[in-house]
Write an enzyme that holds these catalytic residues in place. Structure first.
Site, PDB file in Angstrom:
ATOM      1  N   GLU A   1      -9.571   4.320   6.467  1.00  0.00           N
ATOM      2  CA  GLU A   1      -8.707   4.767   7.567  1.00  0.00           C
ATOM      3  C   GLU A   1      -9.466   5.554   8.636  1.00  0.00           C
ATOM      4  OE1 GLU A   1      -6.160   3.327   8.035  1.00  0.00           O
ATOM      5  OE2 GLU A   1      -5.466   2.641   6.083  1.00  0.00           O
TER       6      GLU A   1
ATOM      7  N   MET B   1       0.647  -2.898   8.659  1.00  0.00           N
ATOM      8  CA  MET B   1      -0.098  -3.012   7.403  1.00  0.00           C
ATOM      9  C   MET B   1      -1.042  -4.209   7.446  1.00  0.00           C
ATOM     10  SD  MET B   1      -0.745  -1.860   4.440  1.00  0.00           S
ATOM     11  CE  MET B   1      -2.060  -2.649   3.492  1.00  0.00           C
ATOM     12  N   GLU B   2      -2.263  -3.947   7.025  1.00  0.00           N
ATOM     13  CA  GLU B   2      -3.367  -4.906   7.214  1.00  0.00           C
ATOM     14  C   GLU B   2      -3.492  -5.952   6.103  1.00  0.00           C
ATOM     15  OE1 GLU B   2      -3.724  -1.583   6.446  1.00  0.00           O
ATOM     16  OE2 GLU B   2      -5.390  -1.263   5.065  1.00  0.00           O
ATOM     17  N   ASN B   3      -2.402  -6.355   5.448  1.00  0.00           N
ATOM     18  CA  ASN B   3      -2.473  -7.379   4.394  1.00  0.00           C
ATOM     19  C   ASN B   3      -3.380  -8.538   4.804  1.00  0.00           C
ATOM     20  OD1 ASN B   3      -0.108  -5.981   3.279  1.00  0.00           O
ATOM     21  ND2 ASN B   3       0.931  -6.948   5.002  1.00  0.00           N
TER      22      ASN B   3
ATOM     23  N   HIS C   1      -6.370  -1.962  15.281  1.00  0.00           N
ATOM     24  CA  HIS C   1      -6.597  -1.206  14.041  1.00  0.00           C
ATOM     25  C   HIS C   1      -6.424  -2.120  12.819  1.00  0.00           C
ATOM     26  CE1 HIS C   1      -6.381   2.512  11.515  1.00  0.00           C
ATOM     27  NE2 HIS C   1      -5.641   1.724  10.765  1.00  0.00           N
ATOM     28  N   GLU C   2      -5.301  -2.807  12.770  1.00  0.00           N
ATOM     29  CA  GLU C   2      -5.040  -3.643  11.587  1.00  0.00           C
ATOM     30  C   GLU C   2      -6.044  -4.790  11.524  1.00  0.00           C
ATOM     31  OE1 GLU C   2      -3.177  -2.137   9.671  1.00  0.00           O
ATOM     32  OE2 GLU C   2      -2.168  -0.848  11.137  1.00  0.00           O
TER      33      GLU C   2
ATOM     34  N   HIS D   1      -9.316  -3.640  10.145  1.00  0.00           N
ATOM     35  CA  HIS D   1      -9.299  -3.431   8.692  1.00  0.00           C
ATOM     36  C   HIS D   1      -9.807  -4.655   7.934  1.00  0.00           C
ATOM     37  CE1 HIS D   1      -7.717   0.461   7.680  1.00  0.00           C
ATOM     38  NE2 HIS D   1      -6.527   0.300   8.221  1.00  0.00           N
TER      39      HIS D   1
ATOM     40  N   GLY E   1       3.415   2.232  10.956  1.00  0.00           N
ATOM     41  CA  GLY E   1       3.154   1.381  12.124  1.00  0.00           C
ATOM     42  C   GLY E   1       2.930  -0.083  11.759  1.00  0.00           C
TER      43      GLY E   1
ATOM     44  N   GLU F   1       0.849  -1.189   0.000  1.00  0.00           N
ATOM     45  CA  GLU F   1       0.000   0.000   0.000  1.00  0.00           C
ATOM     46  C   GLU F   1       0.892   1.250   0.000  1.00  0.00           C
ATOM     47  OE1 GLU F   1      -2.815   0.379   3.202  1.00  0.00           O
ATOM     48  OE2 GLU F   1      -3.702   2.139   2.297  1.00  0.00           O
TER      49      GLU F   1
HETATM   50  N1  B3K Z   1      -2.933   0.982   5.685  1.00  0.00           N
HETATM   51  C1  B3K Z   1      -1.610   1.143   6.222  1.00  0.00           C
HETATM   52  C2  B3K Z   1      -0.935   2.377   5.778  1.00  0.00           C
HETATM   53  C3  B3K Z   1      -0.171   2.245   4.539  1.00  0.00           C
HETATM   54  C4  B3K Z   1       0.661   3.469   4.261  1.00  0.00           C
HETATM   55  C5  B3K Z   1       1.299   3.405   2.942  1.00  0.00           C
HETATM   56  N2  B3K Z   1       2.159   4.521   2.657  1.00  0.00           N
HETATM   57  C6  B3K Z   1      -1.605   1.103   7.714  1.00  0.00           C
HETATM   58  C7  B3K Z   1      -2.874   1.425   8.371  1.00  0.00           C
HETATM   59  O1  B3K Z   1      -3.389   2.509   8.331  1.00  0.00           O
HETATM   60  O2  B3K Z   1      -3.433   0.543   8.956  1.00  0.00           O
HETATM   61 ZN    ZN Z   2      -5.293   1.864   8.819  1.00  0.00          ZN
END
Ligand code: B3K
Ligand code: ZN
Length: 885
Positions: A326, A269-271, A303-304, A307, A267, A127
């Protein structure tokens, strides 16, 4: 890197994709000096885009194309077009399969976007637009596909091979290599793709869903960190339960994995199914992580995880809609943290942060709406406006619709759009449809930038026994938006009688009062609300719980603020009254300093804080919050022109006065709390956080006096504490003290003890970088030579450079411009290494309009020097050029 004028992308130009990708089959061959990526894309013409077969333009950057085939027909160089950002081919049927093989260099990837190495492990960050650095693709969130991924790597170095979804199969390969295949049954955009290969250990647990099915939970870390995962695991399980209970959302795969990496731009990433985290947001145990770090881990894990529904199952149509996932997810994680800890304290922290940093962004050259209408580099739009203000906007929807109405709306949203890529309008539409509400005017919060002002005045009519409040709203111009239309501003309020009791709130025309605290929706530029049955002039408590992200003013005098501090039934507004009182008193001191007068502190601030400190019925965390004076950055934000020295001097003066005059009460609170800390094992829970926060703020005040007993207390706490929360505060107060020998000794002891723990060393850097003692820049420059420091690690840059430029205002804004020069040099160096981090570090320079003419000139000169420094990344180019516009 680019030199030509970069392109501006507009929301109004959005078009659905010409082609869709139903299936994505990836094979990665990982080596030490390169990697190979083979992609098979099962594609078709997008029926929405009509007939005909336009050229297929795939995104791809920094890829070396080795081969391409359309429906098994090898393409010769004349069959496709290649430039540094795209690969164009001509399909000859509605449905087809495209095969490509590319060579990439994760081992040289210092931008930490795409596939890269963190230490000895391979990992990804896609992302927003990192997937195009992995393979040729339609790298946009409205292209959703089913992925299977095979990873092949050396068995010995990379025993663990992970990707999204469920593990399908694995086995040995030639030459000491092995492979694993993963399959993700949910279609997803490429930005949610992830791959990890490394020598990792994992902690495993399981969670039983409401429906009764078990999910396997794993946290993967480097072996030395295996003892620091328990808090993140507990947080994950709490998050999963909470999302079931509060939103009715269940997890959807059989396995959920978190991997901690040391080199990460943000911080976490929600892969899908495979969250990748900055190790600072996973690892936590008492000895090495502070209470704040524990709470951050809990919040980021939540948070993740959240998502998975707000972001993954329902994703964004395009990046202008970023706040769809977000803002909503920040709102969800804040509610979760409020439920797990103290609701009022969480709200105070969030509002203080928003008002200091997001309000500053909204007043600066990068100001943009929650849903921006254009960008050059999307990475620059992961902002406080999209995240925190976006969360406030969702919070206002809930305030307007009520808890139940909001839940009906979110249920409809998830159900209606599951598996889709949608817009903020779709979110609001679901809220409207579920409630029969009209949020047309409300949607201006998404399209208009800037922080609205809300000036409130009152009128009491003794004869008619009515009390009126008149609201006047306005919003300053922001880049590209000179005129604003009125917002819908929900104002939660109460009216207090002279005993501090809430009065029933009955508007003229109403048959009865619905309650003693209610929400008025201010929708016009000027609007008056009149309450009836009011026997004497009341005192209003306005914007309870900070019900809207606005700058509200009401002509309170200091006695009224003291009254609200004591009596307001809304805990947030009690704190707010204290902050407003402190702001008034500090602004008076700032004025005195500027006029060259002796500083005289209004004793009412001392009286008010004495009564807070003496009130043992108050939550200790609230006492700590109320004892914290508004920060220098906030005082800067609310100044027309910020006088750095006056702000610093006035605030330090007030702190010393408080320390001196409340010394007895501070000592007694300190000793009582330290005594409990000494005799209690560390627990990461709200009431323990509260005790330690009051203990630590008391110690910080006491140490201002630099007395022998204070020094002794700090040294005792530093040496004896069994946890990082107490130890780090003790270190910080020593670092900021005049006791040079003790300071040096403590710093050395700390570094020696924790030299092998990079996250703790980050704290060690930060404490020194933030110290307001003279000579700050020289200290920071010396620390950059420390063996534990490297510009390649974003956490290190944030710990040292970020803390200096963002928190050490008196040193950073040195009148000779040395701080600015240092930051500009650093941005120029980082621009070549890691554009996202370079662009983030620039923020303090973008605020040049806030300062005196001399500093403005110095700051602008540095921005111009960066602009002229050569080949700028789009990230840095956008921020520099908008700041100078
Ligand atoms: N979605 C990611 C943020 C990605 C930032 C890319 N430059 C983390 C978050 O907000 O959960
Ligand atoms: Zn987020």
């Amino acid at each position: 890197m680019r030199t030509e004028q970069p392109q501006v992308i507009y929301l109004k130009d959005y078009q659905a994709p010409d082609y869709l990708i139903d299936e994505t089959h990836l094979t990665f061959e990982l080596f030490e000096d390169h990697s190979l990526v083979h992609a098979q894309l099962v594609m078709r013409r997008n029926p929405e885009r009509g007939a005909g077969l336009p050229p297929l333009v795939l995104d791809g950057q920094q890829l070396e194309l080795l081969r391409a085939a359309l429906d098994d027909q090898e393409l010769a160089p004349g069959d496709y077009r290649l430039d540094d950002a795209t690969l164009t081919v001509q399909p000859s049927a509605e449905r087809f399969t495209l095969d490509t093989s590319v060579k990439i260099h994760p081992e040289r990837n210092t931008a930490l976007e795409g596939l890269y190495k963190s230490g000895s492990m391979f990992c990804t960050q896609c992302e927003a637009e990192g997937f195009r650095k992995i393979t040729y693709y339609l790298d946009r969130p409205d292209v959703m596909s089913r992925f299977t991924t095979t990873v092949i790597a050396e068995q010995h170095r990379y025993p663990v091979l992970l990707s999204n979804g469920n593990p399908v199969d694995s086995g040995p390969a030639d030459e000491g290599r092995h492979w694993a295949t993963w399959e993700d049954p949910f279609k997803k955009p490429a930005y949610l793709f992830a791959l990890v290969a490394g020598d990792l250990w994992c902690v495993e647990d399981s969670f039983t869903r409401q429906s009764g099915r078990d999910v396997t939970l794993r946290i993967y870390v480097e072996p030395e960190n295996i003892d620091k995962c328990a808090h993140a695991m507990a947080s994950l399980k709490k998050s999963m339960r909470w999302d079931e209970e509060v939103y009715g959302r269940e997890y959807d795969l059989d396995i959920f994995m978190i991997v901690a990496v040391n080199d990460f731009n943000m911080g976490a990433m929600e892969n899908k199914g495979l969250n990748i985290f900055n190790s600072s947001c996973v690892l936590a145990r008492a000895e090495t992580a502070t209470d704040a770090a524990h709470q951050r881990v809990e919040g980021v894990v939540a948070h993740e995880y959240f998502h998975n529904w707000s972001g993954n199952r329902v994703t964004c149509r395009d990046w202008f809609q970023l706040s769809l996932k977000e803002g909503f997810t920040v709102f969800r994680d804040a509610e979760f943290s409020a439920d797990m800890n103290s609701r009022t304290v969480k709200r105070i922290e969030d509002v203080a942060y928003l008002r200091t940093h997001q309000f500053a962004e909204d007043a600066g050259p990068m100001a943009h709406p929650v849903r921006p209408d254009s960008f050059i580099e999307i990475s620059n739009f992961y902002t406080l406006t999209v995240y925190e203000k976006g969360a406030e906007v969702v919070g206002m929807v809930r305030t307007l619709l009520g808890d139940e109405g909001f839940r009906k709306g979110s249920d409809l949203y998830f159900e209606r759009h599951d598996g889709q890529a949608v817009t903020t309008d779709d979110f609001i539409q679901a809220m409207e449809d579920a409630n029969g509400a009209d949020l047309t005017q409300f949607k201006r919060w998404y399209s208009q930038a800037g922080t609205p002002r809300l000036a409130v005045s009152e009128a009491y009519d003794a004869e008619a026994r009515t009390y009126s409040l008149t609201f006047r709203q306005s919003c300053p111009a922001t880049p590209g938006q000179d005129q604003k239309l009125p917002f819908v501003i929900p104002v939660a309020l109460g009216l207090l009688d002279d005993q501090g009791r809430d009065l029933p709130l009955q508007l003229v025309g109403e048959a009865s009062a619905p309650g003693t605290s209610r929400v008025l929706a201010v929708t016009e530029a000027e609007q008056t609300f009149t309450f009836q049955g009011i026997d004497a002039r009341p005192l209003p408590s306005l914007l309870r719980g900070f019900s809207a992200p606005v700058k509200l003013t009401f002509p309170y005098d200091r006695n009224q603020l003291m009254f609200l501090m004591q009596h307001d039934s809304d805990g947030f507004n009690r704190w707010e009254a204290g902050q407003q009182l402190a702001v008034q008193v500090l602004q008076e001191l700032i004025g005195q300093h500027r006029r060259g007068e002796a500083l005289v502190l209004d004793q009412r601030l001392i009286t008010a804080l004495a009564s807070v400190l003496g009130d043992t019925s108050l939550d200790a965390a609230m006492v700590a919050e109320m004892l914290s004076l508004p920060g220098e950055a906030y005082l800067t934000e609310i100044s027309e022109v910020a006088d750095v020295e006056a702000i610093h001097t006035a605030r330090e003066f007030a702190r010393r006065q408080i320390a001196e005059q409340l010394s007895d009460a501070l000592w007694s609170r300190y000793q009582a709390h330290r005594q409990v800390s000494r005799s209690t094992a560390y627990v990461a829970e709200a009431e323990h956080f509260a005790r330690r926060s009051l203990q630590n703020i008391a110690l910080s005040y006491l140490m201002l006096g630099a007395t022998p007993p204070a020094l002794e207390a700090a040294l005792e706490q530093f040496d004896q504490a069994d946890n990082m929360t107490e130890r780090l505060t003790a270190l910080a107060v020593l670092v900021n003290s005049p006791f040079e020998a003790e300071r040096a000794k403590a710093l050395n002891a700390f570094a020696e003890h924790f030299k092998d723990n990079p996250l703790v060393m980050d704290q060690w850097f930060s404490v020194q970088a933030a110290s307001p003692l003279p000579g700050g820049l020289a200290r920071v420059k010396a620390l950059m030579q420390h063996p534990a420091f490297t510009l390649k690690n974003p956490n290190k840059v944030r710990a040292l450079v970020g803390a200096f430029a963002g928190q050490n205002l008196i040193n950073f804004h040195a009148a000779d411009g040395s701080g600015y020069r240092f930051l500009a040099d650093l941005v120029i160096e980082l621009n070549a290494l890691n554009p996202q981090i370079a662009s983030r570090q620039l923020t303090p320079l973008t605020r040049w309009r806030k300062y005196d003419a001399a500093r403005q000139a110095l700051m602008k000169a540095e921005l111009e020097r960066i602009r002229a420094s050569g080949s700028l990344s789009s990230d840095v180019y956008e921020v520099v050029s908008k700041s100078l516009a």
